[in-house]
Design a protein around this motif. Sequence first.
Motif, PDB file in Angstrom:
ATOM      1  N   UNK A 147       0.828  -1.202   0.000  1.00 50.15           N
ATOM      2  CA  UNK A 147       0.000   0.000   0.000  1.00 50.15           C
ATOM      3  C   UNK A 147       0.865   1.257   0.000  1.00 50.15           C
ATOM      4  N   UNK A 148       1.922   1.263   0.805  1.00 46.12           N
ATOM      5  CA  UNK A 148       2.788   2.447   0.864  1.00 46.12           C
ATOM      6  C   UNK A 148       3.567   2.637  -0.432  1.00 46.12           C
ATOM      7  N   UNK A 149       3.843   1.539  -1.142  1.00 46.70           N
ATOM      8  CA  UNK A 149       4.518   1.664  -2.434  1.00 46.70           C
ATOM      9  C   UNK A 149       3.627   2.322  -3.481  1.00 46.70           C
ATOM     10  N   UNK A 150       2.335   2.451  -3.174  1.00 49.35           N
ATOM     11  CA  UNK A 150       1.416   3.158  -4.064  1.00 49.35           C
ATOM     12  C   UNK A 150       1.517   4.673  -3.911  1.00 49.35           C
ATOM     13  N   UNK A 151       2.245   5.144  -2.884  1.00 49.80           N
ATOM     14  CA  UNK A 151       2.414   6.591  -2.712  1.00 49.80           C
ATOM     15  C   UNK A 151       3.332   7.086  -3.823  1.00 49.80           C
ATOM     16  N   UNK A 152       2.789   7.823  -4.758  1.00 48.37           N
ATOM     17  CA  UNK A 152       3.559   8.270  -5.915  1.00 48.37           C
ATOM     18  C   UNK A 152       3.240   9.724  -6.235  1.00 48.37           C
ATOM     19  N   UNK A 153       4.156  10.352  -6.960  1.00 49.95           N
ATOM     20  CA  UNK A 153       3.936  11.690  -7.483  1.00 49.95           C
ATOM     21  C   UNK A 153       4.715  11.810  -8.786  1.00 49.95           C
ATOM     22  N   UNK A 154       4.018  12.192  -9.841  1.00 52.36           N
ATOM     23  CA  UNK A 154       4.657  12.298 -11.158  1.00 52.36           C
ATOM     24  C   UNK A 154       5.381  11.016 -11.539  1.00 52.36           C
ATOM     25  N   UNK A 155       4.725   9.878 -11.272  1.00 57.82           N
ATOM     26  CA  UNK A 155       5.261   8.556 -11.629  1.00 57.82           C
ATOM     27  C   UNK A 155       6.521   8.182 -10.849  1.00 57.82           C
ATOM     28  N   UNK A 156       6.817   8.891  -9.770  1.00 66.13           N
ATOM     29  CA  UNK A 156       7.951   8.551  -8.915  1.00 66.13           C
ATOM     30  C   UNK A 156       7.435   8.011  -7.579  1.00 66.13           C
ATOM     31  N   UNK A 157       8.097   6.957  -7.095  1.00 67.16           N
ATOM     32  CA  UNK A 157       7.752   6.431  -5.783  1.00 67.16           C
ATOM     33  C   UNK A 157       8.193   7.431  -4.713  1.00 67.16           C
ATOM     34  N   UNK A 158       7.290   7.707  -3.784  1.00 67.06           N
ATOM     35  CA  UNK A 158       7.633   8.635  -2.708  1.00 67.06           C
ATOM     36  C   UNK A 158       8.415   7.962  -1.597  1.00 67.06           C
ATOM     37  N   UNK A 159       8.389   6.630  -1.565  1.00 65.98           N
ATOM     38  CA  UNK A 159       9.102   5.899  -0.514  1.00 65.98           C
ATOM     39  C   UNK A 159       9.738   4.657  -1.114  1.00 65.98           C
ATOM     40  N   UNK A 160      10.953   4.361  -0.656  1.00 64.33           N
ATOM     41  CA  UNK A 160      11.708   3.206  -1.143  1.00 64.33           C
ATOM     42  C   UNK A 160      11.910   2.237   0.025  1.00 64.33           C
ATOM     43  N   UNK A 161      11.659   0.959  -0.220  1.00 61.96           N
ATOM     44  CA  UNK A 161      11.847  -0.069   0.798  1.00 61.96           C
ATOM     45  C   UNK A 161      13.005  -0.986   0.418  1.00 61.96           C
ATOM     46  N   UNK A 162      13.813  -1.329   1.417  1.00 62.94           N
ATOM     47  CA  UNK A 162      14.852  -2.355   1.274  1.00 62.94           C
ATOM     48  C   UNK A 162      14.537  -3.437   2.290  1.00 62.94           C
ATOM     49  N   UNK A 163      14.151  -4.615   1.809  1.00 59.93           N
ATOM     50  CA  UNK A 163      13.859  -5.752   2.686  1.00 59.93           C
ATOM     51  C   UNK A 163      15.036  -6.706   2.649  1.00 59.93           C
ATOM     52  N   UNK A 164      15.601  -6.980   3.813  1.00 59.56           N
ATOM     53  CA  UNK A 164      16.763  -7.858   3.924  1.00 59.56           C
ATOM     54  C   UNK A 164      16.409  -8.974   4.898  1.00 59.56           C
ATOM     55  N   UNK A 165      16.489 -10.219   4.440  1.00 59.67           N
ATOM     56  CA  UNK A 165      16.060 -11.294   5.328  1.00 59.67           C
ATOM     57  C   UNK A 165      16.584 -12.656   4.937  1.00 59.67           C
ATOM     58  N   UNK A 166      16.328 -13.608   5.810  1.00 56.67           N
ATOM     59  CA  UNK A 166      16.716 -14.989   5.564  1.00 56.67           C
ATOM     60  C   UNK A 166      15.871 -15.562   4.429  1.00 56.67           C
ATOM     61  N   UNK A 167      16.231 -16.754   3.981  1.00 57.53           N
ATOM     62  CA  UNK A 167      15.555 -17.330   2.824  1.00 57.53           C
ATOM     63  C   UNK A 167      14.062 -17.566   3.066  1.00 57.53           C
ATOM     64  N   UNK A 168      13.645 -17.587   4.322  1.00 56.15           N
ATOM     65  CA  UNK A 168      12.224 -17.676   4.642  1.00 56.15           C
ATOM     66  C   UNK A 168      11.455 -16.508   4.029  1.00 56.15           C
ATOM     67  N   UNK A 169      12.124 -15.354   3.912  1.00 56.50           N
ATOM     68  CA  UNK A 169      11.488 -14.187   3.310  1.00 56.50           C
ATOM     69  C   UNK A 169      11.096 -14.466   1.862  1.00 56.50           C
ATOM     70  N   UNK A 170      11.942 -15.191   1.153  1.00 53.77           N
ATOM     71  CA  UNK A 170      11.639 -15.542  -0.235  1.00 53.77           C
ATOM     72  C   UNK A 170      10.327 -16.323  -0.321  1.00 53.77           C
ATOM     73  N   UNK A 171      10.172 -17.285   0.600  1.00 53.36           N
ATOM     74  CA  UNK A 171       8.963 -18.106   0.609  1.00 53.36           C
ATOM     75  C   UNK A 171       7.726 -17.275   0.947  1.00 53.36           C
ATOM     76  N   UNK A 172       7.871 -16.343   1.885  1.00 59.26           N
ATOM     77  CA  UNK A 172       6.734 -15.497   2.244  1.00 59.26           C
ATOM     78  C   UNK A 172       6.320 -14.594   1.086  1.00 59.26           C
ATOM     79  N   UNK A 173       7.301 -14.054   0.374  1.00 56.31           N
ATOM     80  CA  UNK A 173       6.977 -13.147  -0.722  1.00 56.31           C
ATOM     81  C   UNK A 173       6.324 -13.889  -1.892  1.00 56.31           C
ATOM     82  N   UNK A 174       6.658 -15.165  -2.046  1.00 62.65           N
ATOM     83  CA  UNK A 174       6.013 -15.948  -3.098  1.00 62.65           C
ATOM     84  C   UNK A 174       4.506 -16.048  -2.883  1.00 62.65           C
ATOM     85  N   UNK A 175       4.092 -15.966  -1.625  1.00 64.66           N
ATOM     86  CA  UNK A 175       2.671 -16.035  -1.301  1.00 64.66           C
ATOM     87  C   UNK A 175       2.007 -14.664  -1.343  1.00 64.66           C
TER      88      UNK A 175
END
Length: 268
Positions: A147-175
Amino acid sequence: MLDLSPLGLAEPPFSLSPDPRFFFLSAQHKTALAKITYTAEQRQGLSVVYGDIGVGKTTIARRIYQIYNDDPTYETAYLPMPIFPSEFQFLKAVCSEFGLPPRRSKYAQIEHFNAYLIDIWEQGKNAVVIIDEAQSLVGRQFELIRQMLNFESNSQKLIQFVLIGQNELRNKLRLKRSLQSRIATRSTIEPLDMQDTRNMINFRVMVAGRQEPLFTEDAFQLIYTYSKGMPRDVCVVGLNVLPLALVDGVHVIDADLVRRAIAEIGED
């Protein structure tokens, strides 16, 4: 504090704390950092880094935080362990990192945060949120990021996220396909090879004050065999072998001394 000067060291080179000064940039770390910075600086929204325990993910997280926290054109948030009971608590934690007060409702908090992001965007600034141990996120907390990645202005993202995690994160994102589809760049940090293990050890020793190698080639090989290239395990061996070297009065650490240190580690 243990006096390491007989070994030519001004400070401990193998601390387990992720000190950015001792961060050895292997080729894969350089690639991950390049992808993260490209995603953030081009306002592409989301960069993800995966890796097993002990490969140096937290050091990367802190390095990225240091880069952008020192840059006045960025507003930076760092969440080292995102364990929150709800997405609202998670949202308030993110807002708090940017100095925003808590609101009574999730809706009011999001509206206030969006207004803040627009305000700093108008000032020419960029907002970056770095989340370490991101595999700890659950359920609708991922949806909140989307939802926060939807914050945009003039086609630019207003916020950038860096997610760093163990391989379990890969499995969660697949879902979480709606969020997964928004990932701009991905990186996977693997254990170091033999050459990078040697280079990492020499780099740390040099930062700690000694210019010449501290270990023999056989010692390097034994450390690599034991650690399998995992930086944290390399540092554990280093922590345990330095006192033995001081007691024995040696100036260069050989394989026999490393073998003794590994044997003592194995007794735990």
